[in-house]
Motif scaffolding. Structure first.
Motif, short mmCIF file in Angstrom:
data_model
loop_
_atom_site.label_atom_id
_atom_site.label_comp_id
_atom_site.label_asym_id
_atom_site.label_seq_id
_atom_site.Cartn_x
_atom_site.Cartn_y
_atom_site.Cartn_z
N LEU A 121 0.83 -1.20 0.00
CA LEU A 121 0.00 0.00 0.00
C LEU A 121 0.87 1.25 0.00
CD1 LEU A 121 -2.95 0.85 0.03
CD2 LEU A 121 -2.91 0.70 2.51
N MET A 122 2.00 1.21 0.69
CA MET A 122 2.92 2.35 0.70
C MET A 122 3.49 2.59 -0.69
SD MET A 122 4.73 2.02 4.49
CE MET A 122 6.14 1.28 3.82
N THR A 123 3.78 1.53 -1.42
CA THR A 123 4.28 1.67 -2.79
C THR A 123 3.22 2.31 -3.67
OG1 THR A 123 5.67 -0.28 -2.52
CG2 THR A 123 5.20 0.42 -4.78
N ALA A 124 1.97 1.88 -3.52
CA ALA A 124 0.87 2.45 -4.30
C ALA A 124 0.73 3.95 -4.02
CB ALA A 124 -0.43 1.73 -3.99
N VAL A 125 0.88 4.35 -2.76
CA VAL A 125 0.79 5.78 -2.41
C VAL A 125 1.97 6.53 -3.02
CG1 VAL A 125 0.89 7.42 -0.49
CG2 VAL A 125 -0.58 5.40 -0.33
N GLU A 126 3.17 5.98 -2.89
CA GLU A 126 4.36 6.63 -3.47
C GLU A 126 4.23 6.83 -4.97
OE1 GLU A 126 7.86 4.41 -2.54
OE2 GLU A 126 7.76 4.89 -0.40
N GLN A 127 3.64 5.85 -5.64
CA GLN A 127 3.49 5.91 -7.10
C GLN A 127 2.23 6.68 -7.53
OE1 GLN A 127 5.85 4.81 -9.29
NE2 GLN A 127 7.03 4.51 -7.42
N LEU A 163 -0.89 5.86 -7.29
CA LEU A 163 -1.84 5.01 -8.00
C LEU A 163 -3.24 5.23 -7.46
CD1 LEU A 163 0.16 1.66 -8.10
CD2 LEU A 163 0.05 3.46 -9.83
N ASP A 164 -4.20 5.30 -8.35
CA ASP A 164 -5.60 5.43 -7.97
C ASP A 164 -6.14 4.01 -7.79
OD1 ASP A 164 -8.06 6.49 -7.43
OD2 ASP A 164 -8.58 6.84 -9.53
N LEU A 165 -6.05 3.50 -6.59
CA LEU A 165 -6.33 2.10 -6.31
C LEU A 165 -7.37 1.98 -5.21
CD1 LEU A 165 -5.41 -0.89 -6.75
CD2 LEU A 165 -3.74 -0.49 -4.94
N VAL A 166 -8.31 1.09 -5.41
CA VAL A 166 -9.29 0.75 -4.38
C VAL A 166 -8.97 -0.67 -3.92
CG1 VAL A 166 -11.73 0.31 -3.90
CG2 VAL A 166 -11.07 2.22 -5.38
N VAL A 167 -8.92 -0.87 -2.60
CA VAL A 167 -8.67 -2.20 -2.04
C VAL A 167 -9.90 -2.62 -1.26
CG1 VAL A 167 -7.20 -3.59 -0.54
CG2 VAL A 167 -6.19 -1.73 -1.88
N LEU A 168 -10.48 -3.74 -1.65
CA LEU A 168 -11.61 -4.33 -0.94
C LEU A 168 -11.09 -5.52 -0.15
CD1 LEU A 168 -14.68 -4.63 -0.44
CD2 LEU A 168 -14.72 -6.10 -2.47
N ILE A 169 -11.25 -5.46 1.18
CA ILE A 169 -10.75 -6.53 2.04
C ILE A 169 -11.92 -7.36 2.54
CG2 ILE A 169 -9.50 -7.08 4.15
CD1 ILE A 169 -8.01 -4.39 3.79
N LEU A 170 -11.90 -8.65 2.23
CA LEU A 170 -12.92 -9.58 2.70
C LEU A 170 -12.48 -10.11 4.06
CD1 LEU A 170 -13.42 -11.50 -0.67
CD2 LEU A 170 -14.74 -9.56 0.21
N ASP A 171 -13.27 -9.84 5.07
CA ASP A 171 -12.89 -10.11 6.46
C ASP A 171 -13.56 -11.38 6.98
OD1 ASP A 171 -12.44 -10.09 9.18
OD2 ASP A 171 -13.17 -8.07 9.50
N ASN A 172 -12.78 -12.44 7.13
CA ASN A 172 -13.31 -13.64 7.78
C ASN A 172 -12.50 -14.01 9.02
OD1 ASN A 172 -11.01 -14.74 6.65
ND2 ASN A 172 -12.03 -16.51 5.76
N TRP A 177 -4.44 1.60 9.23
CA TRP A 177 -3.30 1.09 8.47
C TRP A 177 -3.13 1.90 7.19
CZ3 TRP A 177 -2.32 -4.83 7.91
CH2 TRP A 177 -1.20 -5.07 7.13
N ALA A 178 -4.24 2.08 6.46
CA ALA A 178 -4.19 2.85 5.21
C ALA A 178 -3.75 4.29 5.48
CB ALA A 178 -5.55 2.83 4.54
N GLU A 179 -4.30 4.89 6.51
CA GLU A 179 -3.94 6.28 6.85
C GLU A 179 -2.46 6.37 7.22
OE1 GLU A 179 -6.80 7.05 9.92
OE2 GLU A 179 -8.34 7.68 8.47
N ALA A 180 -1.95 5.37 7.92
CA ALA A 180 -0.53 5.38 8.29
C ALA A 180 0.37 5.30 7.06
CB ALA A 180 -0.23 4.20 9.24
N CYS A 181 -0.15 4.70 5.98
CA CYS A 181 0.61 4.61 4.73
C CYS A 181 0.41 5.85 3.86
CB CYS A 181 0.18 3.37 3.96
SG CYS A 181 0.67 1.82 4.76
#
Length: 70
Positions: free
Chosen positions: A16-22, A24-33, A63-67
């Motif tokens: 995620l840090m790499t995506a922010v550095e680059q 990138l317009d990225l959406v991450v959907l996390i499936l929580d089980n 986590w996302a905000e920290a990145c």
């Protein structure tokens, strides 16, 4: 868009840090089980009991905000 399980995201979430550095317009959907689903399936497939595959998740928003992501 990336669709990830919660365990899989935890194994690769540093990207995620790499995506922010680059920028990138990225959406991450996390499936929580709350577990390592693929590892559990392998254990059961080999006839082993379920062991060590359940966990509590971190706060993924923080986590996302920290990145530096939103």
């Amino acid at each position: 868009m990336a669709v990830c399980g919660d365990g899989g995201f935890q194994m690769t979430g540093q990207e995620l840090m790499t995506a922010v550095e680059q920028k990138l317009d990225l959406v991450v959907l996390i499936l929580d089980n709350g577990g390592w689903g693929m590892i559990e399936a392998k254990q059961i497939g080999k006839g082993f009991p379920k062991f060590g595959v359940d966990f509590r998740n971190p706060d993924f928003v923080k986590w996302a905000e920290a990145c530096g992501a939103k």
